[in-house]
Design an enzyme around this catalytic site. Sequence first.
Site, PDB file in Angstrom:
ATOM      1  N   LYS A 120       0.852  -1.204   0.000  1.00  0.00           N
ATOM      2  CA  LYS A 120       0.000   0.000   0.000  1.00  0.00           C
ATOM      3  C   LYS A 120       0.881   1.245   0.000  1.00  0.00           C
ATOM      4  CE  LYS A 120      -3.653   2.150   2.836  1.00  0.00           C
ATOM      5  NZ  LYS A 120      -4.440   1.977   4.066  1.00  0.00           N
TER       6      LYS A 120
ATOM      7  N   SER B  18      -9.248   2.168   3.133  1.00  0.00           N
ATOM      8  CA  SER B  18      -8.304   2.916   2.341  1.00  0.00           C
ATOM      9  C   SER B  18      -7.309   2.033   1.580  1.00  0.00           C
ATOM     10  CB  SER B  18      -7.532   3.903   3.217  1.00  0.00           C
ATOM     11  OG  SER B  18      -6.861   3.219   4.240  1.00  0.00           O
TER      12      SER B  18
ATOM     13  N   SER C  23      -9.953  -0.055   7.290  1.00  0.00           N
ATOM     14  CA  SER C  23      -9.315   0.038   5.975  1.00  0.00           C
ATOM     15  C   SER C  23      -8.696  -1.231   5.428  1.00  0.00           C
ATOM     16  CB  SER C  23      -8.234   1.124   6.010  1.00  0.00           C
ATOM     17  OG  SER C  23      -8.834   2.388   6.180  1.00  0.00           O
TER      18      SER C  23
END
Lengths: 434, 51
Positions: A79, A148, A172
Amino acid sequence: MSPEDLSLVEAAAAIRAGELSPVQYVLSLFTRMSQVELRVQAWTTVDHENVLAEARKCETEAAKKQFRGPLHGVPVGIKDIFYTKDLRTTMGSQLFENFVPSYDAHAVKRLKAAGAIVLGKSVTTMFANLDPGPTRNPWNLAHTPGGSSSGSAAAVAARMCPAAIGSQTVGSVGRPGAFNGIVSLVPTRERIGLQGVFPLAWSLDHVGMFGRAVADVELMLDSMTESPVQKLPERRSFRIGVVRDFFYENATPEARSLNETLAGKLAASGFQVEEVRLPPTFDLTQPTLRTILRAEVASIHEQLFAAHPESYGEKIRVMIETGMVLEAADYIRARRVRRRYQRDMAGLFEKFDVLLTPAARGTAPEGIGSTGDPVMNGPWTLADFPTMTVPHALGSNGLPIGAQLSAAPLQEGLLLEAAKAVESVVGFSARPAL
Amino acid sequence: MSDNPLIEILSERAMEKFGHQRAEKLRSEIEQLADELKKLYSAPVEPLDEP
């Protein structure tokens, strides 16, 4: 089986056995990317040349039976909130669009030490909050993949990589895991250090991971954890606490019904399944979580926001501004209530091995203007319970539904064994048609 | 209209920091924040509950 369809565990074993070339594996993933990435938009940065160079090194080493670790030669997604040495890291913000860190985040270092190859940086929402990136759900491109950790979850579901890491501050990892029909794990916070992860809220941030099977996230955890996870002997029966309070009120009728069906299947398979009643402190989850979040986000972004307010998306801007009107006493109060909440909630595990809830309100919502609602995940993040999501059904719209399993802090071994047993009962094998 | 006095206190702070227009835009968030703080301050805590 095509290399891109291999699970993390299968790929790692095949490389070790000399049956899968790391170079061929990377090339097959690049081919997969070329087929689907324009539609899914899971990646911010992929350095093809360096990835191939690393794969060649891994291949040479593997030929001599020299393995760096259990993930030798396996490419994983990272990420874009985790610092990666010499590889652009944007935090999902134009303020960092050319930022190249000079060091790896701790979790990335651990993955590399285990032999993993950084395949690329996956899309994050802006600063890992709620302003969405461009990623779409591989099951239905008109739907959000959640966030996210949008890119990591979508990339794993779309078979662009076998596993990926993300971060969770509220929901997330769990929410995108559920929305993408894959397995996710957020361990107890202290399991994996957060050094080199751009924070959203220091005391709530956790490192998390995605895979296509429980065994995959177990291998990822073992590769990154500070202290070894105690493994348990295989069990077939667990004490499952079904939490209907709050979670069912916030779920769609379909998600409630499917959760009940799952609970019934588990009971029929020999699990001890009973309802859990939540303590009164649970009513303070949202006020506590949101006050801590607002205050910490505001503090983290104090200088950047003051200098570049126009570069902030509306959702994180509101979070910062409402954090700025809080006083220190409000924040301390919330931290104290959190401590009490954690104590009260941990008591639930005297009677149960794991707690079961829906992982999200329902299937992934339509549209990419929002990443969905983390309401189902926040309570366990606040409690710092290790939590997994496991796909178990498809909704009437063909999108996956996830079950959320949580255990007491530092009981990842128990959680993983329970999740494997649930996975075995459920037998979920659907995949996006992309 | 809510009788939570925190709404006006927080709104005034928002106006000082961000100006009237922005504070108005934040109104519904501020009302929610005020409600959350009210609940937090109603929660029982003891001296041994450290942050």
